[in-house]
Design a protein around this motif. Sequence first.
Motif, PDB file in Angstrom:
ATOM      1  N   ARG A 198      -3.193  -5.156  -5.106  1.00 61.46           N
ATOM      2  CA  ARG A 198      -2.651  -6.032  -4.058  1.00 61.46           C
ATOM      3  C   ARG A 198      -3.326  -7.397  -4.114  1.00 61.46           C
ATOM      4  O   ARG A 198      -2.667  -8.434  -4.038  1.00 61.46           O
ATOM      5  N   SER A 245      -2.984  -0.243  -5.276  1.00 63.29           N
ATOM      6  CA  SER A 245      -4.391  -0.169  -4.883  1.00 63.29           C
ATOM      7  C   SER A 245      -4.793  -1.512  -4.272  1.00 63.29           C
ATOM      8  O   SER A 245      -4.077  -2.510  -4.400  1.00 63.29           O
ATOM      9  N   GLU A 249       0.837  -1.205   0.000  1.00 59.15           N
ATOM     10  CA  GLU A 249       0.000   0.000   0.000  1.00 59.15           C
ATOM     11  C   GLU A 249       0.872   1.255   0.000  1.00 59.15           C
ATOM     12  O   GLU A 249       0.617   2.192  -0.761  1.00 59.15           O
TER      13      GLU A 249
END
Length: 140
Positions: A70, A66, A61
């Motif tokens: 992920r 985003s 992150e």
Amino acid sequence: MNTPNIAGTLEEQHQLALEWTCEAFLIHQVAMHRRAIYRHRYGDIAICSIALQGFIDTHLEDSGYSMERRFNWYMTILDTAHEDAVKHESFLAYWGQPTKLTHGGIHWFNCLLDQFGDMVQELGPDVARKLMGGESEKSH
């Protein structure tokens, strides 16, 4: 890649993939070392699934990933095809297999934990513990 169909919101899917990924790495480490540790050149790092989840998800992150990216990364490093090779009839009952990581996924975790261990060594364990919200051993 044999991607499982995961129901739920993106947030729920992300959390499940994150849990699977971290549990897979933890199982790999326990299989290698007979306990939940990562062997770093400066000393062992005790690990648990919850701590790994916070560590890797925050890392990605902070790197600008985003939630969707992920989630996709976690699904990419999971070896979802290994279950297809299992001979179900060789078991009295078959309730599934623990998740596994790809070789690239294991390598990625190893790199992150190597960098973390180097940082702890550079800062000193007491300073690193304090930065991470733990108490210094000298205060015990």
